[in-house]
Design an enzyme around this catalytic site. Sequence first.
Site, PDB file in Angstrom:
ATOM      1  N   GLY A   1      43.332 -20.204  32.241  1.00  0.00           N
ATOM      2  CA  GLY A   1      42.133 -19.673  32.877  1.00  0.00           C
ATOM      3  C   GLY A   1      41.439 -20.663  33.778  1.00  0.00           C
ATOM      4  O   GLY A   1      40.583 -20.299  34.582  1.00  0.00           O
ATOM      5  N   SER A  49      46.147 -26.757  39.211  1.00  0.00           N
ATOM      6  CA  SER A  49      47.436 -26.092  39.338  1.00  0.00           C
ATOM      7  C   SER A  49      48.003 -25.783  37.966  1.00  0.00           C
ATOM      8  O   SER A  49      48.162 -24.627  37.588  1.00  0.00           O
ATOM      9  CB  SER A  49      48.414 -26.960  40.128  1.00  0.00           C
ATOM     10  OG  SER A  49      49.703 -26.376  40.163  1.00  0.00           O
TER      11      SER A  49
END
Length: 478
Positions: A334, A352
């Site tokens: 998340g 990332s």
Amino acid sequence: MSHKRIPKRKAAIAAGSVAALGAAAILLPHANASQDGSSTNAAPRVLKATDASNLASQLQNLLGDAFAGSYYDSGTQQLVVNVISGDKNNVVVQAEKAGAKVREVKNSLAALKAGAQTLKAKATIPGTAWAIDPKTNKLAVTADSTVTGAKWDRLTSTVKSLGADMATVKKSSGTFKTKVSGGDAIFAQAQGGTVRCSLGFNVKASDGSPAFLTAGHCGVAAKQWSDSETGQPIATVDQATFPGDGDFSLVKYDDPNTQAASEVNTGDGKTVQITQAADATVGETVFRMGSTTGLHDGQVTGLDATVNFQSETDPNGVDTVTGLIQTNVCAEAGDSGGSLFTQDGSAVGMTSGGSGDCTNGGETFFQPVTTALQATGATLGDGGAGAGAGAGDQAGTADPSASAGDQAGGGDAVGGGDQVGTADPSATASDGAGVGDQSGNGVGDQSGAGVGDQSGAGVGDQSGTGADDGSSSLTGSQ
């Protein structure tokens, strides 16, 4: 996500606060060398991390092939520049006169990059990563818990083939994953359920329209994004890169009149104004804000990292991403796309992926903001103070060590308000509802409060992992 229109008075203030990319240049003085080539060395200068990054860029151009990397020593606040052994020429004297600490090393930058190419050709294995570590003057190779047996043998034999003193290998207890699920900042519907990521930074697209940057794997997963789990889409992906040469998306707001602030919401109604984009420097302290775990800090440990994620669409495939920033900052599902920034308000990267979590730690990789801006043609920021939907126009001092519960903005990268204050990311989780409280629907679908239009308090009241357990201080606004 704060995307409300703002009054004309505030819009005028916001428009005037957008900063140009980069910072003021540091002028290199002329070397003061004697005729026999000797010189009186100047003491290394005390520098802020952003100034050290600027100086390092200039010295890389100045030194040419003699440059073998650099890093920031946060303890002494000095820039350390590596040069090839025996290459102590007049240019190196200039570097010393400019205020850098010069260190002679064995491996050239070209040799290290060649080693990275060998790893790419022979050891592109899901769960592996490598980056140049200027502190050791070697390639730092990492393998996650899935790299075992023949895969581990293949990796270690490839590293050995590079030659002695070229690379180190370590095992990570976690698994390299993109951090796409479980957040509370931006939402999209995709095959399999709801996808949630974190907004990185507000920008202005090349055509002048308002937009924001987030992770590329988020933009590939879904085209349209909302600011609430069940709300209508408010932004559409314009460009997305993943995998390959980066992990970034440019997402345009559907309403061309949207004005969203150039700031990061660090929780509890506090924000940090983002004034410029900056390249990361190994050794500098950075802060990461994400929708699942809130605010955490750590250090940059490597640049130009290559990460081989296990493909989420092909069980036998690998998604390789290059050009990333490696850090020891934690992240969880998340947090993808969330903001990586410095204490002085420089945008550095977007989350990332990586291994580990914010309980046990791990490695996290980030897409450099400067690369994403250059590739998309966007410019940083579309507003300044007041564009968020935060707590008001007060001035004051804040300390988020109170708790991460009852905070505004778990992963909303743009909310907040107009108060000026000081934040300390030594927060702990407290009462509140939603962040990390997953209901299990779809990809990381959670039952927490959304990040919709705010009136001060609520961008997903948090009950998940605390903002941070570190002791670094962070100046922000509330």
